[in-house]
Design a protein around this motif. Structure first.
Motif, PDB file in Angstrom:
ATOM      1  N   ASN A  77       0.823  -1.204   0.000  1.00 33.67           N
ATOM      2  CA  ASN A  77       0.000   0.000   0.000  1.00 33.67           C
ATOM      3  C   ASN A  77       0.861   1.260   0.000  1.00 33.67           C
ATOM      4  OD1 ASN A  77      -1.773   2.124   1.270  1.00 33.67           O
ATOM      5  ND2 ASN A  77      -3.204   0.458   0.854  1.00 33.67           N
TER       6      ASN A  77
ATOM      7  N   LYS B  51       2.110   6.536  -6.781  1.00 36.16           N
ATOM      8  CA  LYS B  51       0.962   7.311  -7.270  1.00 36.16           C
ATOM      9  C   LYS B  51       1.199   8.814  -7.140  1.00 36.16           C
ATOM     10  CE  LYS B  51      -3.004   6.744  -4.962  1.00 36.16           C
ATOM     11  NZ  LYS B  51      -4.249   6.110  -4.535  1.00 36.16           N
TER      12      LYS B  51
ATOM     13  N   ASP C   9       9.633   8.869  -0.780  1.00 37.32           N
ATOM     14  CA  ASP C   9       9.450   9.320  -2.158  1.00 37.32           C
ATOM     15  C   ASP C   9       9.803  10.787  -2.262  1.00 37.32           C
ATOM     16  OD1 ASP C   9       7.073  11.093  -1.879  1.00 37.32           O
ATOM     17  OD2 ASP C   9       6.050   9.246  -1.284  1.00 37.32           O
TER      18      ASP C   9
ATOM     19  N   ILE D 268       4.593  14.685  -4.117  1.00 40.63           N
ATOM     20  CA  ILE D 268       3.898  15.961  -3.833  1.00 40.63           C
ATOM     21  C   ILE D 268       3.923  16.332  -2.350  1.00 40.63           C
ATOM     22  CG2 ILE D 268       2.356  15.774  -5.838  1.00 40.63           C
ATOM     23  CD1 ILE D 268       0.121  14.946  -3.866  1.00 40.63           C
TER      24      ILE D 268
ATOM     25  N   ILE E 222      -4.616  11.573   7.749  1.00 43.53           N
ATOM     26  CA  ILE E 222      -4.533  10.626   6.627  1.00 43.53           C
ATOM     27  C   ILE E 222      -4.666   9.165   7.064  1.00 43.53           C
ATOM     28  CG2 ILE E 222      -3.265  12.089   4.980  1.00 43.53           C
ATOM     29  CD1 ILE E 222      -0.710  10.733   5.969  1.00 43.53           C
TER      30      ILE E 222
ATOM     31  N   GLN F 258      -8.688  11.904   2.911  1.00 45.24           N
ATOM     32  CA  GLN F 258      -7.630  12.195   1.954  1.00 45.24           C
ATOM     33  C   GLN F 258      -7.226  13.641   2.156  1.00 45.24           C
ATOM     34  OE1 GLN F 258      -9.989  11.116  -1.488  1.00 45.24           O
ATOM     35  NE2 GLN F 258      -8.707   9.317  -1.799  1.00 45.24           N
TER      36      GLN F 258
ATOM     37  N   GLY G 234      -9.215   6.521   0.263  1.00 44.99           N
ATOM     38  CA  GLY G 234      -8.798   6.949   1.602  1.00 44.99           C
ATOM     39  C   GLY G 234      -8.909   5.866   2.651  1.00 44.99           C
TER      40      GLY G 234
ATOM     41  N   HIS H 120      -5.453   3.781   6.617  1.00 45.17           N
ATOM     42  CA  HIS H 120      -6.166   3.385   7.839  1.00 45.17           C
ATOM     43  C   HIS H 120      -6.003   1.883   8.068  1.00 45.17           C
ATOM     44  CE1 HIS H 120      -9.076   3.329  11.008  1.00 45.17           C
ATOM     45  NE2 HIS H 120      -9.736   2.373  10.388  1.00 45.17           N
TER      46      HIS H 120
ATOM     47  N   PHE I   3       7.241   7.172   4.840  1.00 44.51           N
ATOM     48  CA  PHE I   3       6.424   6.394   5.783  1.00 44.51           C
ATOM     49  C   PHE I   3       7.326   5.320   6.378  1.00 44.51           C
ATOM     50  CE2 PHE I   3       2.041   7.774   5.204  1.00 44.51           C
ATOM     51  CZ  PHE I   3       2.139   8.553   4.055  1.00 44.51           C
TER      52      PHE I   3
END
Ligand code: ADP
Length: 649
Positions: A542, A549, A573, A576, A586, A592, A605, A609, A634
């Motif tokens: 994920n 993405k 990454d 953005i 988030i 989102q 979204g 979770h 992350f």
């Protein structure tokens, strides 16, 4: 001179003369003279020797009567010593005792007593005494002055009573005078601005000096000070009581809030009531509407046999009609159980040997839904006004907590129903979707005939959207399983390297952006993990999918290293990024950063979770650092051995 020198002062007079003969000048000194009418007069004297030639032949003295001044000084000293006694303590009992002792000393009397108005019985009642012989104590305590007695009337009107002749006075019956062997008595009011608290009494039994106006004024002065001191001590006691009530209720509030479910709440409520009120046991009775009975739902302070016998009881409304009628009006009702009445009043009280019960209303809004009952067993104590206030506070807090618990239970039930519905729906939707996908694939492969390019494009779109829908349904199903605790841990020994190569294969199709470099950076020595490989894979996949993405240029790097008895896997990454305020949301379901981005990037979204819930299930944790337009990292930390205990949490 017809008056005589007081015998005890003779040595002092002789000593002064001796010093004068030796040539000294001793100055003025005090002497007491006894007058013909047996009064004692205090003189300040100056003496000088009389001479016949060189020979001293006598003493000449000039005296000034200083009796009144001296007495005033003594009275001031007495009042000051009382003030000193009073300022030394705020304990009412100790304070009164000190003042009584001092009064006996300065007034030279045998007995001193303090009476206070007892509002319950509307009488003056003995609260403390000094000098009463032990054999008279019980009868002294029993002696009260009710509204119908002259003493009560005089004290209430703020008058002092002076009795120097016991044979001729209207205040005390002859048998009382005889019984207590009283010879003289003074009763002065304990007056405080606009009210009287009671009376201070000084008495003699023998032949002491009469209570003249001076001595009466002195005891009145003492009584005024005592009244102020009693008021201060009472205010202090009230303040302490207030603090104790507040502290008790704060504890109850704190502890009740922490318990969300009704049965545990009631158990806790009974325990708190018993402990905070200092009584023997406590029971919660709740009203059961359908059967029109009161049911004991919880108890504290009972033996298990007692509770077994009581919990089965169903108490009809009629048994409590008096208590219930009273509880409609006030919040607490105290009942003493008379031996002869017990069976009628409450089988519960009989079973427990209850002597006093304090019923407190449990309400929902205005409606009486139950009672919290605190009991004394055996010795018939009374619940004090302070205990009643605490009980009332407990019941108010309990009413709130009960209502909260009821709401929580309703919410939980609604949540359970919702989860079941979602699980069933998702499950039911998956089958037809898989069939659609299957037929679509057959069509795309040309099994049912060749397709023109328009038909092919349309089928491709159907395929892509159906896959997304299936993904959403799977995520929803996972979520409802997680919420219902129906996602067991399946632990096995896995290697992080093997996991990485599986993920590498699974995400190959997604890594098709020419400007984004994808790299693995695994430390060479990584310990094997006892964990649920499938769940960990879902989590990391994920994160990789998200990173790819949301990144158009730069890199996506997945690294792993040993840390704190586990392994940390980081997905970084250069995409953005996430604005700081959004970092907190988030991980919440269906959240989102910007829902308008959904159309651009897809997703609903749920991914993060679910990732967080899964990581927690594995006994680990997940965190994120991010900067807008620079990228996000992350980090997932997983223990070497997933904790089963955490899985249950
Ligand atoms: P979604 O299905 O929308 O991706 P997630 O729960 O996985 O749901 O993510 C929630 C939101 O967090 C995303 O919609 C996105 O706004 C933000 N987010 C997650 N990962 C990243 C990332 N690597 N870079 C930027 N934003 C991210």
């Amino acid at each position: 001179m017809a008056d005589a020198l007081a015998p005890e002062d003779l040595p002092r007079a002789l000593e002064t003369t001796r010093r004068q003969l030796a040539g000294e000048s001793p100055g003025a000194y005090e002497l007491t003279i006894l007058t013909k009418d047996r009064r004692r007069v205090l003189l300040e004297v100056n003496t000088r020797l009389m001479y016949d030639g060189e020979t001293p032949v006598g003493v000449q003295g000039i005296g000034r009567d200083i009796t009144a001044r001296k007495r005033a000084e003594q009275q001031t000293a007495a009042l000051l010593s009382v003030a000193g006694d009073i300022s030394g303590t705020l304990d009412l009992g100790e304070l009164i005792e000190k003042v009584q002792r001092r009064t006996a000393e300065v007034l030279a009397c045998d007995r001193v007593a303090t009476y206070l108005f007892d509002s319950e019985n509307d009488a003056l009642r003995l609260v403390s005494q000094y000098g009463t012989p032990p054999d008279l104590l019980a009868s002294a305590k029993a002696l009260t002055f009710g509204r119908d007695q002259l003493v009560h009337e005089a004290i209430e009107a703020g008058q002092s009573i002076v009795i120097n002749d016991m044979a001729d006075q209207p205040w005390l019956p002859a048998e009382v005078v005889r019984h207590f062997a009283l010879s003289r008595l003074v009763v002065v009011p304990l007056r405080l601005r606009d009210r009287n608290l009671g009376a201070l009494v000084a008495a003699n039994t023998g032949d002491g000096p009469p209570f003249n106006s001076e001595r009466t004024a002195l005891i009145e002065g003492i009584a005024r000070q005592l009244a102020v001191a009693i008021e201060s001590a009472e205010l202090f006691r009230a303040e302490r009581e207030e603090t104790a009530v507040a502290a008790a209720l704060a504890r109850v509030g704190r502890e009740l809030i922490a318990v969300p479910s009704t049965p545990r709440l009631l158990d806790h409520l009974c325990q708190l009531s018993t402990e905070v009120l200092g009584c023997d046991c406590s029971i919660t009775l709740l009203w059961q509407l359908q059967d029109d009975v009161w049911v004991p739902l919880s108890a504290y302070g009972l033996s298990s046999e007692e509770w077994e016998a009581i919990r089965a009881m169903r108490l009809p409304r009629g048994l409590f009609s008096n208590v219930l009628a009273a509880l409609e009006q006030t919040d607490t009702v105290q009942v003493r159980f008379d031996q002869s009445l017990r069976t009628e009043v409450s089988p519960l009280a009989v079973r427990l040997g209850v002597t006093v019960a304090l019923y407190t209303a449990l309400r929902r809004g205005d409606e009486l839904v139950g009672c919290q009952v605190a009991y004394f067993r055996g010795v018939p104590h009374r619940f004090s006004a302070q205990q009643q206030r605490i009980a009332q506070g407990i019941a108010q807090l309990a009413s709130l907590a009960l209502e909260n618990a009821r709401l929580v239970e309703r919410l939980e039930q609604a949540d359970r129903l919702k989860s079941e519905f979602v699980a069933t729906m998702s499950h039911e939707l998956r089958t037809p979707l898989n069939i659609i996908l299957g037929y679509n694939e057959l069509l795309l492969e040309g099994i049912f005939g060749s397709l023109n390019s328009e038909q092919h494009d349309s089928l491709q779109r159907i395929h892509k959207n159906t896959l997304e829908l299936l993904e959403l349904i799977n995520a929803t199903l996972d979520l409802s399983r997680l919420a219902a605790g129906r996602m067991p841990l399946e632990q096995q020994l896995i290697s992080v390297f093997a996991l990485a190569s599986e993920l590498d294969r699974d995400t190959a199709d997604l890594r098709n952006k020419p400007d984004v470099a994808f790299t693995w950076d695994l430390a060479p020595e990584l310990p094997p993990l006892h964990t649920d490989a499938a769940k960990l894979k879902v989590v990391i996949k994920n994160l990789i999918v998200n990173a790819l993405k949301f990144t158009q240029h730069g890199h996506v790097t997945v690294s792993a290293q040993s840390r704190d008895g586990g392994v940390e896997i980081a997905v970084a990454d250069s995409g953005i990024g996430i604005p700081a305020p959004a970092l907190a949301i988030i991980f919440e379901p269906f959240r989102q950063v910007d829902s308008s981005a959904t159309r651009r990037y897809g997703g609903v979204g749920l991914g993060l979770h679910i990732a967080r819930r899964l990581v927690e299930l594995l006994g680990g944790h997940i965190s994120v650092e991010s900067e807008v337009n620079r990228g996000s990292t992350f980090r997932v930390w997983i223990p070497i051995r997933a904790q089963l205990a955490q899985a249950a949490a």
